[in-house]
Design a protein around this motif. Structure first.
Motif, PDB file in Angstrom:
ATOM      1  N   GLY A 102       0.796  -1.365   0.125  1.00 34.55           N
ATOM      2  CA  GLY A 102       0.035   0.052   0.038  1.00 34.55           C
ATOM      3  C   GLY A 102       1.001   1.154  -0.032  1.00 34.55           C
ATOM      4  O   GLY A 102       0.374   2.567  -0.509  1.00 34.55           O
ATOM      5  N   THR A 103       2.223   1.031   0.231  1.00 33.35           N
ATOM      6  CA  THR A 103       3.011   2.337   0.545  1.00 33.35           C
ATOM      7  C   THR A 103       4.507   1.968  -0.177  1.00 33.35           C
ATOM      8  O   THR A 103       4.598   0.844  -0.676  1.00 33.35           O
ATOM      9  N   GLY A 104       5.247   3.092  -0.300  1.00 35.61           N
ATOM     10  CA  GLY A 104       6.420   2.848  -0.669  1.00 35.61           C
ATOM     11  C   GLY A 104       6.752   3.005  -2.230  1.00 35.61           C
ATOM     12  O   GLY A 104       6.101   3.813  -2.752  1.00 35.61           O
ATOM     13  N   LEU A 105       7.869   2.405  -3.001  1.00 37.19           N
ATOM     14  CA  LEU A 105       8.033   2.612  -4.253  1.00 37.19           C
ATOM     15  C   LEU A 105       7.331   1.590  -5.308  1.00 37.19           C
ATOM     16  O   LEU A 105       7.155   1.858  -6.377  1.00 37.19           O
ATOM     17  N   LEU A 106       7.031   0.263  -4.548  1.00 32.96           N
ATOM     18  CA  LEU A 106       6.643  -0.610  -5.611  1.00 32.96           C
ATOM     19  C   LEU A 106       5.383  -0.228  -6.232  1.00 32.96           C
ATOM     20  O   LEU A 106       4.972  -0.937  -7.369  1.00 32.96           O
ATOM     21  N   PRO A 107       4.310   0.161  -5.505  1.00 30.79           N
ATOM     22  CA  PRO A 107       3.060   0.240  -5.922  1.00 30.79           C
ATOM     23  C   PRO A 107       3.023   1.710  -6.976  1.00 30.79           C
ATOM     24  O   PRO A 107       1.801   1.845  -7.457  1.00 30.79           O
ATOM     25  N   ALA A 108       4.137   2.248  -7.187  1.00 27.60           N
ATOM     26  CA  ALA A 108       4.072   3.325  -7.962  1.00 27.60           C
ATOM     27  C   ALA A 108       3.719   3.080  -9.669  1.00 27.60           C
ATOM     28  O   ALA A 108       4.066   2.255  -9.910  1.00 27.60           O
ATOM     29  N   ASN A 163      13.376   7.788  10.235  1.00 17.72           N
ATOM     30  CA  ASN A 163      14.240   6.529  10.359  1.00 17.72           C
ATOM     31  C   ASN A 163      14.597   5.760   9.066  1.00 17.72           C
ATOM     32  O   ASN A 163      15.230   5.102   8.861  1.00 17.72           O
ATOM     33  N   GLU A 164      13.196   5.987   8.168  1.00 18.49           N
ATOM     34  CA  GLU A 164      13.064   5.189   7.033  1.00 18.49           C
ATOM     35  C   GLU A 164      13.048   5.985   5.696  1.00 18.49           C
ATOM     36  O   GLU A 164      13.523   5.511   4.838  1.00 18.49           O
ATOM     37  N   TRP A 165      12.394   7.071   5.728  1.00 18.88           N
ATOM     38  CA  TRP A 165      12.261   7.910   4.443  1.00 18.88           C
ATOM     39  C   TRP A 165      12.840   9.351   4.857  1.00 18.88           C
ATOM     40  O   TRP A 165      12.192  10.354   4.789  1.00 18.88           O
ATOM     41  N   PRO A 166      14.217   9.294   4.552  1.00 14.69           N
ATOM     42  CA  PRO A 166      14.967  10.575   4.961  1.00 14.69           C
ATOM     43  C   PRO A 166      14.567  11.746   3.758  1.00 14.69           C
ATOM     44  O   PRO A 166      14.424  12.875   4.361  1.00 14.69           O
ATOM     45  N   THR A 167      14.252  11.243   2.869  1.00 15.36           N
ATOM     46  CA  THR A 167      13.930  12.569   1.707  1.00 15.36           C
ATOM     47  C   THR A 167      12.698  13.133   2.001  1.00 15.36           C
ATOM     48  O   THR A 167      12.387  14.307   1.699  1.00 15.36           O
ATOM     49  N   GLN A 428       2.324  10.922   2.809  1.00 15.65           N
ATOM     50  CA  GLN A 428       2.522   9.666   3.718  1.00 15.65           C
ATOM     51  C   GLN A 428       2.571   8.338   3.159  1.00 15.65           C
ATOM     52  O   GLN A 428       2.577   7.230   3.530  1.00 15.65           O
ATOM     53  N   ALA A 429       2.288   8.314   1.705  1.00 17.76           N
ATOM     54  CA  ALA A 429       2.292   7.033   1.025  1.00 17.76           C
ATOM     55  C   ALA A 429       3.372   6.687   0.285  1.00 17.76           C
ATOM     56  O   ALA A 429       3.577   5.411  -0.086  1.00 17.76           O
ATOM     57  N   SER A 430       4.483   7.641   0.032  1.00 16.90           N
ATOM     58  CA  SER A 430       5.541   7.368  -0.821  1.00 16.90           C
ATOM     59  C   SER A 430       6.780   8.207  -0.368  1.00 16.90           C
ATOM     60  O   SER A 430       6.291   9.631  -0.243  1.00 16.90           O
ATOM     61  N   PRO A 431       8.102   7.819  -0.493  1.00 20.40           N
ATOM     62  CA  PRO A 431       8.885   8.921  -0.067  1.00 20.40           C
ATOM     63  C   PRO A 431       9.102   9.967  -1.248  1.00 20.40           C
ATOM     64  O   PRO A 431       9.002   9.574  -2.334  1.00 20.40           O
ATOM     65  N   LEU A 436      13.159  16.305  -6.720  1.00 20.30           N
ATOM     66  CA  LEU A 436      11.835  17.134  -7.080  1.00 20.30           C
ATOM     67  C   LEU A 436      11.075  17.652  -5.980  1.00 20.30           C
ATOM     68  O   LEU A 436      10.216  18.630  -6.158  1.00 20.30           O
ATOM     69  N   GLY A 437      10.927  17.249  -4.818  1.00 23.98           N
ATOM     70  CA  GLY A 437      10.366  17.694  -3.813  1.00 23.98           C
ATOM     71  C   GLY A 437       8.865  17.051  -3.593  1.00 23.98           C
ATOM     72  O   GLY A 437       8.246  17.572  -2.702  1.00 23.98           O
ATOM     73  N   PHE A 438       8.504  16.217  -4.495  1.00 23.93           N
ATOM     74  CA  PHE A 438       7.363  15.400  -3.965  1.00 23.93           C
ATOM     75  C   PHE A 438       7.415  14.011  -4.321  1.00 23.93           C
ATOM     76  O   PHE A 438       8.511  13.420  -4.709  1.00 23.93           O
ATOM     77  N   CYS A 439       6.447  13.368  -4.090  1.00 22.73           N
ATOM     78  CA  CYS A 439       6.407  11.684  -4.137  1.00 22.73           C
ATOM     79  C   CYS A 439       5.345  11.319  -5.163  1.00 22.73           C
ATOM     80  O   CYS A 439       4.840  12.169  -5.936  1.00 22.73           O
ATOM     81  N   ILE A 440       5.446  10.005  -5.544  1.00 17.45           N
ATOM     82  CA  ILE A 440       4.739   9.384  -6.529  1.00 17.45           C
ATOM     83  C   ILE A 440       3.676   8.660  -6.319  1.00 17.45           C
ATOM     84  O   ILE A 440       3.510   7.860  -5.255  1.00 17.45           O
TER      85      ILE A 440
END
Length: 594
Positions: A102-108, A163-167, A428-431, A436-440
């Protein structure tokens, strides 16, 4: 005259309604500058990315239903990006996954919002691109007041970001802390990205060419390169409890472009309702109308148990068909003509028991629907946990409030009308992509990992989203545009507003203010795809007698706060005058106009 929380606005020049007062004000400012509804919608849409970043962002997606006065036609703009070429069920299984995280880079999936706005401005706008984008750039550079729900969303993720998504920590935290509500927040990374896109578009005199150059700079230039590099070189913790890199690549962005389509539509009570195709859930609104046409809603008290029961039971049937039959029509056959047909819905409507709530998921008997149902029931609610959060954004601290997108509607003095439901790219769903300053967007979570379904995972496919703007015409001319955030609830809340307007004479504001209900009887569209058979959430403003009668019919009642459900916005044309309304719920949506 019945009391409403705000007046239904009435005027002749232009109307804008959106889920944030700043976006509505910006849309109106663009109309005052001489822009049309398409310019105003895009400007408001870009501002919503900045001021509601927990619900949408520059890396999200965009469906639009619109009426062009010049072309005298309704069209759909599909700016829903597709899955990466590498995103297959086999590849996900090889990573040890049973469900799409549901989160992270894989569901992009490919972020479609920017390309969609550029296409709409290129083909239908009037103002230079810099004027349309300028408002969002100004808020990103100079600051905007942080909504309490934005602050809560960042606060809930504060430790996880560190701890996990520093960007993401770099973008959303200040001195390692979440911003306080109502303080100024800035997003200089997004502003810099948009300024660079304007620079690469160049100072060409042709406005349409500038929009196309900006689109290419995003999908074939520095934006695509930054996404490609980050996704290839970074592994992040997601809801699987593992650290995974992404599959989205520059080639995926370069191959994609937004498309124009004919809407799905249905005639009801002398009005024609236009929705997206079945790559979104839009036709489920139409099928609810086809089912409800068999009942005398006008004779029912809209606050009474018979109305609530009838509407929710028809919703259960329509949403069951959504889950079994809808998907990207480029990859599957969706029997939409049958699903909206009179004979089919005559038979389906007879399944509604006037005295008892259904506790079964009952799709229509078409083709291999039984096998599909068995597959969905075997997979609904499966989850691999361990990472932060879920795919549908949640607000913290308690009480938990859910939402997943934004909405805007515009009508101008020339007769153009736009309804848009931008979404995705939730903070809150992806780093955040560092350059770019935004998530996917993480829309890939809406696919099933089991094969054989219209919405099974596969490369190059559009997820079957919940995003569902609405446009209504009367005798071919624009009558209304409306919509709401809310995931699976969007076509429940919107439908209630519409039928109360049509059958009970309520103006838009009165229909929006009226108490609302919803069901989660079917599998949720978001990770982990759980369902609650027999569920009925209902605002506390319904009478004790109505609530008791619904319990007696067997509904599993969840009584909510008095103003808890729905974030509807609407514009319209009635009696030669322009109209607009917006929900008071959550105290941020607003309509403006004159």
């Amino acid at each position: 005259m019945q009391f409403t929380t705000r007046p239904e606005l009435i005027g002749t020049f232009g109307m804008v309604a959106s889920t944030h007062w700043l976006a509505s004000s910006v849309g109106m400012a663009v109309l005052e500058k001489g822009g049309n509804a398409f310019d105003a919608a895009a400007a408001a849409g870009f501002v919503l990315q900045i001021v509601e970043p927990h619900l949408n962002g520059p890396g999200g997606e965009l469906p639009v239903v619109f009426y062009s006065a010049a072309q005298d036609r309704v069209r759909v703009l599909c700016a829903q990006g597709v899955t990466p070429a590498a995103m297959t069920i086999e590849r996900m299984h090889a990573l040890g996954l049973e469900v799409v995280p549901g989160t992270g880079l894989l569901p992009a999936v490919v972020p479609g919002a920017f390309g969609g706005w550029m296409a709409l401005l290129r083909d239908y706008g009037q103002l230079p691109l810099a004027e349309v984008l300028g408002y969002a750039i100004d808020y990103a550079e100079n600051g905007y007041p942080v909504l309490p729900r934005v602050a809560s969303s960042i606060l809930a993720a504060e430790t996880f970001f560190q701890n996990e998504w520093p960007t993401s920590a770099e973008v959303w935290l200040r001195d390692g802390k979440a911003p306080a509500p109502h303080t100024l927040m800035r997003n200089p990374g997004i502003a810099a990205t948009y300024r660079r896109l304007l620079a690469e578009a160049g100072a060409v005199s042709d406005r349409a060419e500038q929009c196309e150059r900006a689109r290419l700079a995003f999908y074939q230039g520095f934006v695509a390169e930054a996404i490609d590099t980050f996704f290839r070189t970074t592994a992040v913790l997601d809801t699987s409890g593992r650290r995974n890199a992404g599959l989205l690549a520059a080639d995926d962005l370069a191959r994609w472009a937004p498309t124009y389509e004919e809407p799905a539509s249905y005639e009801y009570a002398g009005l024609r309702v236009h929705k997206t195709g079945p790559w979104g859930q839009g036709p489920v609104f139409l099928q609810q109308l086809a089912l409800l046409k068999r009942f005398d809603l006008a004779a029912m008290d809209p606050a009474g148990p018979e109305f609530v029961h009838t509407v929710v039971e028809c919703a259960k049937l329509a949403f069951a068909d959504r889950d079994i039959f809808y998907g990207d029509p480029d990859f599957c056959e969706v029997p939409l003509q049958t699903l909206l047909g009179d004979a089919y819905n005559d038979a389906r409507s007879r399944l509604v028991d006037a005295r008892h709530a259904s506790r079964e998921l009952r799709p229509g008997q078409l083709g291999d629907s039984d096998a599909r149902l068995a597959t969905i029931l075997a997979n609904a609610g499966r989850a691999q946990t361990g990472g932060f959060g879920q795919g549908e954004p949640t607000f913290a601290p308690l009480p938990e409030l859910k939402g997943d997108t934004v909405h805007l509607d515009v009508v101008d003095r020339w007769g153009n009308m736009v309804s848009a439901t931008p979404s995705g790219g939730w903070l809150q769903a992806s780093p955040a992509v560092p350059e770019l300053g935004f998530c996917i967007t993480t829309r890939g979570q809406m696919f099933w990992m089991a094969p054989g379904l219209p919405s099974s995972l596969g490369p190059g496919r559009r997820p079957r989203t919940t995003l569902t703007p609405t446009l209504v015409t009367r005798e071919g001319k624009p009558y209304a545009a409306f919509g709401s955030p809310g995931g699976d609830q969007q076509d429940q809340w919107s439908l209630q507003m519409f039928v109360k307007h049509v059958h009970h004479g309520m103006n838009f504001q009165l229909a929006i203010d009226a108490p609302t209900f919803q069901t989660a009887h079917f599998p949720a569209s978001f990770y982990p795809r759980a369902m609650q058979l027999g569920h009925l959430a209902i605002e506390g403003r319904y009478s004790p007698a109505t609530l008791a009668a619904l319990r007696e019919r067997g509904h599993d009642l969840q009584v909510m706060d008095d103003w808890a459900l729905g974030r509807l916005c609407a514009v319209g044309v009635r009696g030669g005058l322009l109209r607009a309304a917006a929900t008071p719920r959550l105290m941020q949506a607003y309509a403006v106009g004159r």
